[in-house]
Motif scaffolding. Structure first.
Motif, PDB file in Angstrom:
ATOM      1  N   LEU A  72      80.012   6.000  -1.829  1.00  0.00           N
ATOM      2  CA  LEU A  72      80.349   5.969  -3.245  1.00  0.00           C
ATOM      3  C   LEU A  72      79.655   7.051  -4.060  1.00  0.00           C
ATOM      4  CD1 LEU A  72      80.092   2.109  -3.928  1.00  0.00           C
ATOM      5  CD2 LEU A  72      82.161   3.429  -3.404  1.00  0.00           C
ATOM      6  N   HIS A  73      78.393   7.321  -3.711  1.00  0.00           N
ATOM      7  CA  HIS A  73      77.618   8.184  -4.611  1.00  0.00           C
ATOM      8  C   HIS A  73      76.387   8.717  -3.907  1.00  0.00           C
ATOM      9  CE1 HIS A  73      75.958   9.677  -8.363  1.00  0.00           C
ATOM     10  NE2 HIS A  73      74.867   8.962  -8.190  1.00  0.00           N
ATOM     11  N   THR A  74      76.069   9.977  -4.167  1.00  0.00           N
ATOM     12  CA  THR A  74      74.798  10.573  -3.757  1.00  0.00           C
ATOM     13  C   THR A  74      73.936  10.702  -4.998  1.00  0.00           C
ATOM     14  OG1 THR A  74      75.739  11.803  -1.897  1.00  0.00           O
ATOM     15  CG2 THR A  74      73.679  12.635  -2.831  1.00  0.00           C
ATOM     16  N   GLY A  75      72.869   9.895  -5.077  1.00  0.00           N
ATOM     17  CA  GLY A  75      71.953   9.967  -6.200  1.00  0.00           C
ATOM     18  C   GLY A  75      70.792  10.891  -5.898  1.00  0.00           C
ATOM     19  N   LYS A  76      69.854  10.947  -6.847  1.00  0.00           N
ATOM     20  CA  LYS A  76      68.695  11.819  -6.658  1.00  0.00           C
ATOM     21  C   LYS A  76      67.969  11.501  -5.356  1.00  0.00           C
ATOM     22  CE  LYS A  76      67.711  12.487 -11.599  1.00  0.00           C
ATOM     23  NZ  LYS A  76      66.738  12.239 -12.680  1.00  0.00           N
ATOM     24  N   VAL A  77      67.753  10.221  -5.099  1.00  0.00           N
ATOM     25  CA  VAL A  77      66.974   9.845  -3.910  1.00  0.00           C
ATOM     26  C   VAL A  77      67.672   8.805  -3.047  1.00  0.00           C
ATOM     27  CG1 VAL A  77      64.779  10.430  -4.988  1.00  0.00           C
ATOM     28  CG2 VAL A  77      65.636   8.098  -5.204  1.00  0.00           C
ATOM     29  N   ARG A  78      68.872   8.325  -3.442  1.00  0.00           N
ATOM     30  CA  ARG A  78      69.553   7.311  -2.665  1.00  0.00           C
ATOM     31  C   ARG A  78      71.005   7.667  -2.395  1.00  0.00           C
ATOM     32  NH1 ARG A  78      66.865   5.296  -5.884  1.00  0.00           N
ATOM     33  NH2 ARG A  78      65.652   3.553  -6.244  1.00  0.00           N
ATOM     34  N   GLU A  79      71.499   7.154  -1.269  1.00  0.00           N
ATOM     35  CA  GLU A  79      72.928   7.190  -0.966  1.00  0.00           C
ATOM     36  C   GLU A  79      73.471   5.775  -1.173  1.00  0.00           C
ATOM     37  OE1 GLU A  79      74.536   9.893  -0.358  1.00  0.00           O
ATOM     38  OE2 GLU A  79      72.883  11.257   0.096  1.00  0.00           O
ATOM     39  N   LEU A  80      74.635   5.687  -1.800  1.00  0.00           N
ATOM     40  CA  LEU A  80      75.232   4.393  -2.102  1.00  0.00           C
ATOM     41  C   LEU A  80      76.577   4.291  -1.398  1.00  0.00           C
ATOM     42  CD1 LEU A  80      74.661   1.857  -3.831  1.00  0.00           C
ATOM     43  CD2 LEU A  80      76.004   2.900  -5.653  1.00  0.00           C
ATOM     44  N   TYR A  81      76.735   3.192  -0.632  1.00  0.00           N
ATOM     45  CA  TYR A  81      77.967   2.909   0.093  1.00  0.00           C
ATOM     46  C   TYR A  81      78.477   1.526  -0.308  1.00  0.00           C
ATOM     47  CZ  TYR A  81      76.491   6.622   3.391  1.00  0.00           C
ATOM     48  OH  TYR A  81      76.097   7.808   3.974  1.00  0.00           O
ATOM     49  N   GLN A  82      79.712   1.225   0.101  1.00  0.00           N
ATOM     50  CA  GLN A  82      80.254  -0.120  -0.051  1.00  0.00           C
ATOM     51  C   GLN A  82      80.775  -0.575   1.304  1.00  0.00           C
ATOM     52  OE1 GLN A  82      83.813  -0.694  -2.579  1.00  0.00           O
ATOM     53  NE2 GLN A  82      82.672  -2.319  -3.587  1.00  0.00           N
ATOM     54  N   ASN A  83      80.442  -1.826   1.671  1.00  0.00           N
ATOM     55  CA  ASN A  83      80.948  -2.346   2.941  1.00  0.00           C
ATOM     56  C   ASN A  83      82.273  -3.069   2.738  1.00  0.00           C
ATOM     57  OD1 ASN A  83      80.355  -4.935   1.969  1.00  0.00           O
ATOM     58  ND2 ASN A  83      78.467  -5.132   3.174  1.00  0.00           N
ATOM     59  N   GLU A  84      82.842  -3.568   3.823  1.00  0.00           N
ATOM     60  CA  GLU A  84      84.173  -4.162   3.757  1.00  0.00           C
ATOM     61  C   GLU A  84      84.195  -5.455   2.960  1.00  0.00           C
ATOM     62  OE1 GLU A  84      84.978  -4.279   7.929  1.00  0.00           O
ATOM     63  OE2 GLU A  84      85.934  -2.294   7.936  1.00  0.00           O
ATOM     64  N   ALA A  85      83.026  -6.089   2.788  1.00  0.00           N
ATOM     65  CA  ALA A  85      82.940  -7.314   1.988  1.00  0.00           C
ATOM     66  C   ALA A  85      82.814  -7.022   0.498  1.00  0.00           C
ATOM     67  CB  ALA A  85      81.747  -8.158   2.456  1.00  0.00           C
ATOM     68  N   GLY A  86      82.701  -5.739   0.146  1.00  0.00           N
ATOM     69  CA  GLY A  86      82.549  -5.364  -1.255  1.00  0.00           C
ATOM     70  C   GLY A  86      81.114  -5.297  -1.729  1.00  0.00           C
ATOM     71  N   ASP A  87      80.149  -5.513  -0.801  1.00  0.00           N
ATOM     72  CA  ASP A  87      78.735  -5.407  -1.161  1.00  0.00           C
ATOM     73  C   ASP A  87      78.308  -3.937  -1.164  1.00  0.00           C
ATOM     74  OD1 ASP A  87      78.555  -8.242  -1.070  1.00  0.00           O
ATOM     75  OD2 ASP A  87      78.277  -8.142   1.113  1.00  0.00           O
ATOM     76  N   LEU A  88      77.247  -3.662  -1.914  1.00  0.00           N
ATOM     77  CA  LEU A  88      76.707  -2.303  -1.945  1.00  0.00           C
ATOM     78  C   LEU A  88      75.666  -2.130  -0.849  1.00  0.00           C
ATOM     79  CD1 LEU A  88      76.266  -1.644  -5.773  1.00  0.00           C
ATOM     80  CD2 LEU A  88      78.203  -1.076  -4.291  1.00  0.00           C
ATOM     81  N   VAL A  89      75.662  -0.959  -0.248  1.00  0.00           N
ATOM     82  CA  VAL A  89      74.667  -0.606   0.766  1.00  0.00           C
ATOM     83  C   VAL A  89      73.871   0.566   0.207  1.00  0.00           C
ATOM     84  CG1 VAL A  89      74.288   0.141   3.142  1.00  0.00           C
ATOM     85  CG2 VAL A  89      76.218  -1.380   2.593  1.00  0.00           C
ATOM     86  N   MET A  90      72.593   0.314  -0.100  1.00  0.00           N
ATOM     87  CA  MET A  90      71.714   1.335  -0.679  1.00  0.00           C
ATOM     88  C   MET A  90      70.797   1.877   0.398  1.00  0.00           C
ATOM     89  SD  MET A  90      70.502  -0.159  -4.399  1.00  0.00           S
ATOM     90  CE  MET A  90      68.877   0.450  -4.014  1.00  0.00           C
ATOM     91  N   VAL A  91      70.794   3.182   0.574  1.00  0.00           N
ATOM     92  CA  VAL A  91      69.954   3.827   1.580  1.00  0.00           C
ATOM     93  C   VAL A  91      68.997   4.774   0.859  1.00  0.00           C
ATOM     94  CG1 VAL A  91      69.904   5.163   3.713  1.00  0.00           C
ATOM     95  CG2 VAL A  91      71.902   3.727   3.185  1.00  0.00           C
ATOM     96  N   ALA A  92      67.700   4.478   0.954  1.00  0.00           N
ATOM     97  CA  ALA A  92      66.696   5.303   0.281  1.00  0.00           C
ATOM     98  C   ALA A  92      66.322   6.477   1.168  1.00  0.00           C
ATOM     99  CB  ALA A  92      65.457   4.462  -0.020  1.00  0.00           C
ATOM    100  N   SER A  93      66.556   7.683   0.682  1.00  0.00           N
ATOM    101  CA  SER A  93      66.239   8.898   1.432  1.00  0.00           C
ATOM    102  C   SER A  93      64.768   9.259   1.239  1.00  0.00           C
ATOM    103  CB  SER A  93      67.119  10.052   0.946  1.00  0.00           C
ATOM    104  OG  SER A  93      66.652  10.504  -0.323  1.00  0.00           O
ATOM    105  N   ASP A  94      64.369  10.356   1.851  1.00  0.00           N
ATOM    106  CA  ASP A  94      63.017  10.881   1.656  1.00  0.00           C
ATOM    107  C   ASP A  94      63.006  12.008   0.622  1.00  0.00           C
ATOM    108  OD1 ASP A  94      61.951   9.114   3.509  1.00  0.00           O
ATOM    109  OD2 ASP A  94      62.149  10.513   5.190  1.00  0.00           O
ATOM    110  N   ARG A  95      64.116  12.145  -0.122  1.00  0.00           N
ATOM    111  CA  ARG A  95      64.180  13.179  -1.154  1.00  0.00           C
ATOM    112  C   ARG A  95      63.220  12.855  -2.295  1.00  0.00           C
ATOM    113  NH1 ARG A  95      69.865  12.462  -0.019  1.00  0.00           N
ATOM    114  NH2 ARG A  95      70.245  11.313  -1.957  1.00  0.00           N
ATOM    115  N   LEU A  96      62.839  13.919  -2.994  1.00  0.00           N
ATOM    116  CA  LEU A  96      61.937  13.792  -4.138  1.00  0.00           C
ATOM    117  C   LEU A  96      62.507  14.605  -5.294  1.00  0.00           C
ATOM    118  CD1 LEU A  96      58.995  12.646  -4.789  1.00  0.00           C
ATOM    119  CD2 LEU A  96      58.216  14.976  -4.432  1.00  0.00           C
TER     120      LEU A  96
END
Length: 299
Positions: free
Chosen positions: A19-43
């Protein structure tokens, strides 16, 4: 000019929609409609997402957020559904991924300040106010405020500054009832966290929260009370009237504005790669904050 020095390509995972590449996180959506937040090592610093990552940063901040969510649950429900790794996700996502409720997000950064510094200090020096709230004369950088204050900000896009706004402006944007609820919960959560941190020899100078609605319920979202969203100072070194040592990315900010970096933040040039000694010192700051707050060894 600001933003990403080099915007990363998102990892493709079967069953997840990016869904979105943020400053430090990647945001996805799964098949159930929930959000999947992945925290990167970006600063990010000075409105730039830096070209150099800080190893383990995403895991440290994710685990610290989970620790705080447990201690705040009676004050505000949170958006975390699971910490299980989605099927097919890369192993590197382990420990940095949260499955979260999809919320109707409130477009306000909810900032609580117990001490005067940063953008609040800059406004105070001009007008003796912060977000329109009058403060006493005689305060300096690092002064403790008579009582914590709610100083909201607008949420900015990548590369843009959040802008402090008045409580009245928030009420105009989201409604008086929601504004009052945001202020009450923000200050209650800040007070709880401030007291917990104080017991561990840490001053929580200020912090920002994000909230969303799950139906009628106001829910605490995003990350909470990490060195990326908060200013943590060692209590034994606190000395009003100067910049305070801190457990956050201030070390990086200081290097970027030093002669050693050779970077002019007022230019349109992107910031340089961070040298190894800055990377390691910054990683150590994040790990130290985790260990001091939780009492657990980071491994």
């Amino acid at each position: 000019m600001s933003g990403f020095v080099e915007k990363p390509e998102p990892i493709e995972v079967p069953g997840l929609v990016h869904l979105h590449t943020g400053k430090v996180r990647e945001l996805y959506q799964n098949e159930a409609g929930d959000l999947v937040m992945v925290a990167s090592d970006r600063l990010s610093a000075y409105d730039w997402v830096l070209p150099t990552e800080i190893p383990e940063k995403g895991r440290i901040l994710t685990q610290l957020s989970l620790w705080w969510f447990e201690r705040l649950a009676d004050l505000a429900p949170n958006h975390v559904l699971s910490t299980e790794l989605p099927p097919g996700a890369p192993a590197e996502w382990q420990g940095r991924t949260l499955i979260c409720k999809s919320l109707r997000m409130v477009p306000v950064e909810c900032v609580a300040r117990g001490y005067l510094t940063g953008s609040g200090l800059a406004e105070y020096e001009q007008s003796r106010t912060v977000c329109g709230l009058a403060l006493p004369e005689g305060l300096v950088d690092g002064s403790e405020l008579p009582a914590p204050i709610f100083t909201p900000a607008t949420k900015a896009e990548v590369g843009e500054h959040d802008e402090n706004v008045s409580y009245e402006e928030v009420a105009r944007q989201v409604g008086a009832d929601t504004a009052a609820q945001l202020r009450q919960v923000t200050l209650a959560v800040y007070a709880r966290a401030r007291d917990i941190a104080r017991e561990r020899g840490i001053i929580l100078a200020d912090t920002k929260f994000e909230f969303g609605f799950d139906g009628e319920a106001l829910v605490l979202a995003d990350e909470v009370l990490t060195p990326d969203s908060s200013r943590f100072w060692p209590a034994d070194a606190w000395q009003p009237g100067r910049a305070q040592p801190s457990y956050d990315k201030q070390y990086v900010r200081d290097w970027l504005t030093s002669a050693e970096s050779g970077w002019d933040r007022k230019s349109e040039q992107p910031p340089p790669e961070l040298p190894e000694h800055v990377v390691e010192a910054t990683r150590a700051k994040y790990a130290e904050a985790y260990e001091l707050l939780t009492g657990a060894k980071w491994s």
